[in-house]
Design an enzyme around this catalytic site. Structure first.
Site, mmCIF file in Angstrom:
data_model
loop_
_atom_site.group_PDB
_atom_site.id
_atom_site.type_symbol
_atom_site.label_atom_id
_atom_site.label_comp_id
_atom_site.label_asym_id
_atom_site.label_seq_id
_atom_site.Cartn_x
_atom_site.Cartn_y
_atom_site.Cartn_z
ATOM 1 N N LYS A 174 -1.676 -9.841 -0.366
ATOM 2 C CA LYS A 174 -3.031 -9.805 0.177
ATOM 3 C C LYS A 174 -3.871 -10.796 -0.616
ATOM 4 C CE LYS A 174 -5.250 -5.933 -0.612
ATOM 5 N NZ LYS A 174 -6.039 -4.699 -0.522
ATOM 6 N N ASP A 211 -5.588 2.516 -3.884
ATOM 7 C CA ASP A 211 -6.890 2.452 -3.227
ATOM 8 C C ASP A 211 -7.177 3.662 -2.337
ATOM 9 O OD1 ASP A 211 -5.073 1.668 -1.320
ATOM 10 O OD2 ASP A 211 -6.124 -0.157 -0.725
ATOM 11 N N ARG A 212 -6.134 4.412 -1.972
ATOM 12 C CA ARG A 212 -6.374 5.602 -1.138
ATOM 13 C C ARG A 212 -6.486 6.858 -1.984
ATOM 14 N NH1 ARG A 212 -3.248 5.247 4.590
ATOM 15 N NH2 ARG A 212 -3.892 3.112 5.027
ATOM 16 N N LYS A 261 -11.509 -0.128 -1.375
ATOM 17 C CA LYS A 261 -11.598 1.316 -1.525
ATOM 18 C C LYS A 261 -10.919 1.695 -2.842
ATOM 19 C CE LYS A 261 -7.723 2.051 1.658
ATOM 20 N NZ LYS A 261 -7.546 0.826 2.433
ATOM 21 N N ASP A 295 -2.328 6.422 -3.493
ATOM 22 C CA ASP A 295 -1.186 5.782 -2.823
ATOM 23 C C ASP A 295 -0.550 4.697 -3.704
ATOM 24 O OD1 ASP A 295 -3.220 3.911 -2.639
ATOM 25 O OD2 ASP A 295 -2.516 3.124 -0.730
ATOM 26 N N SER A 345 0.812 -1.218 0.000
ATOM 27 C CA SER A 345 0.000 0.000 0.000
ATOM 28 C C SER A 345 0.849 1.272 0.000
ATOM 29 C CB SER A 345 -0.952 -0.050 1.191
ATOM 30 O OG SER A 345 -1.886 0.990 1.098
ATOM 31 N N HIS A 346 0.723 2.064 1.046
ATOM 32 C CA HIS A 346 1.385 3.372 1.090
ATOM 33 C C HIS A 346 2.753 3.299 1.758
ATOM 34 C CE1 HIS A 346 -0.925 2.403 4.571
ATOM 35 N NE2 HIS A 346 -0.166 3.214 5.282
ATOM 36 N N ASP A 393 -0.799 1.473 -4.169
ATOM 37 C CA ASP A 393 -1.616 0.508 -4.910
ATOM 38 C C ASP A 393 -2.939 1.092 -5.386
ATOM 39 O OD1 ASP A 393 -2.411 0.683 -2.228
ATOM 40 O OD2 ASP A 393 -3.379 -1.264 -2.301
HETATM 41 C C1 G6P Z 1 -5.474 -0.463 5.206
HETATM 42 C C2 G6P Z 1 -6.886 -0.970 5.129
HETATM 43 C C3 G6P Z 1 -7.833 0.067 5.658
HETATM 44 C C4 G6P Z 1 -7.433 0.514 7.048
HETATM 45 C C5 G6P Z 1 -5.993 0.980 7.039
HETATM 46 C C6 G6P Z 1 -5.503 1.399 8.420
HETATM 47 O O1 G6P Z 1 -5.309 0.606 4.329
HETATM 48 O O2 G6P Z 1 -7.246 -1.271 3.794
HETATM 49 O O3 G6P Z 1 -9.128 -0.440 5.636
HETATM 50 O O4 G6P Z 1 -8.243 1.561 7.476
HETATM 51 O O5 G6P Z 1 -5.183 -0.051 6.526
HETATM 52 O O6 G6P Z 1 -4.828 0.403 9.031
HETATM 53 P P1 G6P Z 1 -4.023 0.514 10.399
HETATM 54 O O7 G6P Z 1 -4.283 -0.804 11.049
HETATM 55 O O8 G6P Z 1 -2.591 0.769 10.057
HETATM 56 O O9 G6P Z 1 -4.604 1.689 11.155
HETATM 57 ZN ZN ZN Z 2 -3.332 1.278 -0.436
#
Ligand code: G6P
Ligand code: ZN
Length: 542
Positions: free
Chosen positions: A124, A280-281, A375, A276, A111-112, A278
């Protein structure tokens, strides 16, 4: 087929969003293979079925893709659909799983989190609905990882991942697809592209998008430039790189410097956005205006009638528990059900599948809808553009209108990173069973009215998730929420979320830190983070 002897690795338990570790951990012999074999063991539905594979293009993405395809062939998968170059954004992978009726997907991303040889990697598993596997499945994967004594693979040359079309490996078919095409079509089917194109052509409107050298670059080029006519110089950092250009592919005020610079001197009728690693954000900004994700999902819900896909109305909405209650106010006005779930997109899946909700969002820069089961960063940006195009208002005017109608929920998150894991866990344990009563006492200027540990029962399948965060409610109805991050890769990250409602219009443009000062001071006295961890300030404030 080869059966390779192996032994279990500790700690292959998927977190909030899959298994996330340092690249160097994944590079250990058999480490990735063990986890992938655990997925095949725990998900027998993959035998004879289709599996989608792709990732965000970070370091190790390509090698892992080749490894997974060979293991899929040895484990009886009938067909793998893989994005060209091993690329698929998380939302595009979710869409592809659904469109092609795959039994699941393996998405390679952290992800980020930063990438590169010294950065992070992740895997994942998403289920047949296109969403992150529910806890029962990730628990089964973890259990299988602890019992493993071998994994299966085939001896074969690497696949040609840049060549679109079908290839064969052992008895399995591999289809290499354009990672962008189907996703772009899906977006065009949801939004009013003609209206957005007219908006982008207006000389007084400025839109800038920052792909942060991550996976959304090719998607943004196709959608914004080729389909919507945006001049390409208004897209920043669109070439995916193994290490994201050395930056954090994290769309927040701390890491999107290029975007903030691009807004300098631009008037109010503008929107800047970033996604981000991947895809999704999302983060949306206007000049000198940061739009908090909690406000963003509320405003999208309130204006959903502007978007063709949601014109007929919404079935319901949902937010994660630490997300502010701005969305609840919109739901109350529209007389919609509003669900409060634990942090993690997987908890929205059953509500979306059951048709109970249409839109959902989280404070962690995520929002989405029933079009997929993840997302979706670009979807959120297109949603904003569609609203601005239809309403003809600037982001600032839209927010002002929203707060006038509903009042404002001030929100902020404070992160304390790299804490010793045991100490962080024992803080949570102490608060679950405090040695002296905390409720009813005054902390700073506020009395604590309630302290609750959040437990969730899924209204569709009745599955339960407990200890999903501590909620402190103070006398002014402000909340502080405390939980440990489930996505970090080193030490523990403690997240403290604050929100407070105000219907006093004189306060609406206050800075959140100022508006939340009393709650922040109260919790700091209560938790004594300075004494426990020697930390005077959070590492990150969003
Ligand atoms: C990922 C998930 C989100 C979640 C985020 C925060 O991005 O897809 O659904 O809100 O992680 O995760 P954390 O456990 O680091 O607060
Ligand atoms: Zn992401």
């Amino acid at each position: 087929m080869h059966v390779v002897a192996s032994h279990p690795f500790a700690g292959q338990q998927p977190g909030t969003s899959g298994l996330r570790k340092k690249v160097t951990v994944f590079q250990q012999p058999h480490y990735l293979e063990n986890f992938i074999q655990a997925v095949f063991t725990a998900v027998p539905a993959l035998v004879g079925a289709t599996l989608v594979v792709g990732g965000d293009g970070r370091f190790f993405n390509l090698q892992a893709t080749q490894t997974i395809i060979k293991m899929a062939a040895a484990n009886g998968v009938a067909k793998v659909i893989v994005g060209a170059g091993g690329l698929l954004s998380t939302p595009a992978a979710s869409a592809l799983i659904r469109q092609r009726h795959a039994a699941g997907g393996l998405i390679l991303s952290a992800s980020h989190n930063p990438g590169g040889a010294d950065g992070d990697f992740g895997v994942k598993f998403n289920s047949a609905n296109g969403g992150p596997a529910p806890a029962a499945v990730t628990d089964a994967i973890y259990a299988a990882s602890l019992e493993i004594d071998s994994y299966r693979t085939v001896a074969s040359a690497d696949l040609e991942l840049d060549k679109l079309g079908s290839q064969q490996i052992a008895a399995m078919q591999v289809e290499v697809v354009d990672p962008v095409a189907d996703y772009a079509e899906l977006m065009a089917s949801l939004f009013d592209f003609a209206a957005i194109a007219r908006l982008l052509a207006k000389p007084d409107f400025k839109f800038v998008f920052d792909a942060m050298h991550a996976v959304t670059g090719p998607y943004a080029e196709e959608i914004f430039t080729r389909r919507l006519g945006l001049p390409s110089q208004q897209l920043l950092n669109c070439q995916p790189q193994l290490d994201f250009g050395g930056g954090h592919p994290d769309p927040n005020l701390a890491h999107a410097g290029d975007l903030i610079a691009a807004l300098a001197g631009v008037g109010e009728f503008a929107l800047a956005a970033a996604s981000d690693g991947d895809g999704d954000r999302n983060m949306v900004l206007a000049s000198e205006l940061f739009i908090n994700p909690c406000d963003s999902i509320a405003l999208l819900a309130a204006n959903a009638h502007c978007v063709p896909a949601y014109r007929e109305g919404l079935a319901g909405v949902a937010r994660s528990m630490p997300t502010s209650r701005a969305l609840d106010r919109v739901a109350a006005k529209l007389q919609l059900p509003c669900y409060e779930t634990p942090t993690g997109w997987k908890y929205f899946g059953s509500l979306l599948d059951a048709g109970k909700i249409t839109l959902c969002g989280e404070e962690s820069f995520g929002s989405g809808s029933d079009h997929i089961r993840e997302k979706d960063g670009l979807w959120a940006v297109l949603f904003w553009l569609n609203i601005i195009a239809v309403r003809g208002l600037s982001p600032r005017q839209l927010l002002a209108e929203h707060w006038t109608e509903y009042g404002r929920d001030f929100f902020s998150r404070h992160d304390y990173e790299g804490l010793p894991s045991d100490d962080a866990r024992s803080l949570l344990a102490d608060l679950h069973q405090p040695s002296q009563p905390l409720v009813g006492r005054r902390w700073g200027a506020l009395t604590l009215l309630q302290l609750e540990s959040f437990t969730y029962t899924d209204p569709v399948d009745n599955s339960r998730a407990d200890k999903q965060g501590l909620i402190f409610t103070f006398e002014d109805d402000s909340r502080a929420v405390l939980r440990l991050s489930g996505t970090g890769t080193s030490g523990a990250t403690l997240r403290l979320y604050f929100d407070r409602y105000s219907s006093d219009s004189a306060q609406y443009w206050l800075a959140p830190q100022q508006a939340l000062a009393a709650t922040i001071a109260a919790i700091s006295e209560l938790l004594q983070l300075e004494q426990r961890f020697g930390r005077h300030h959070p590492d990150v404030i969003t």
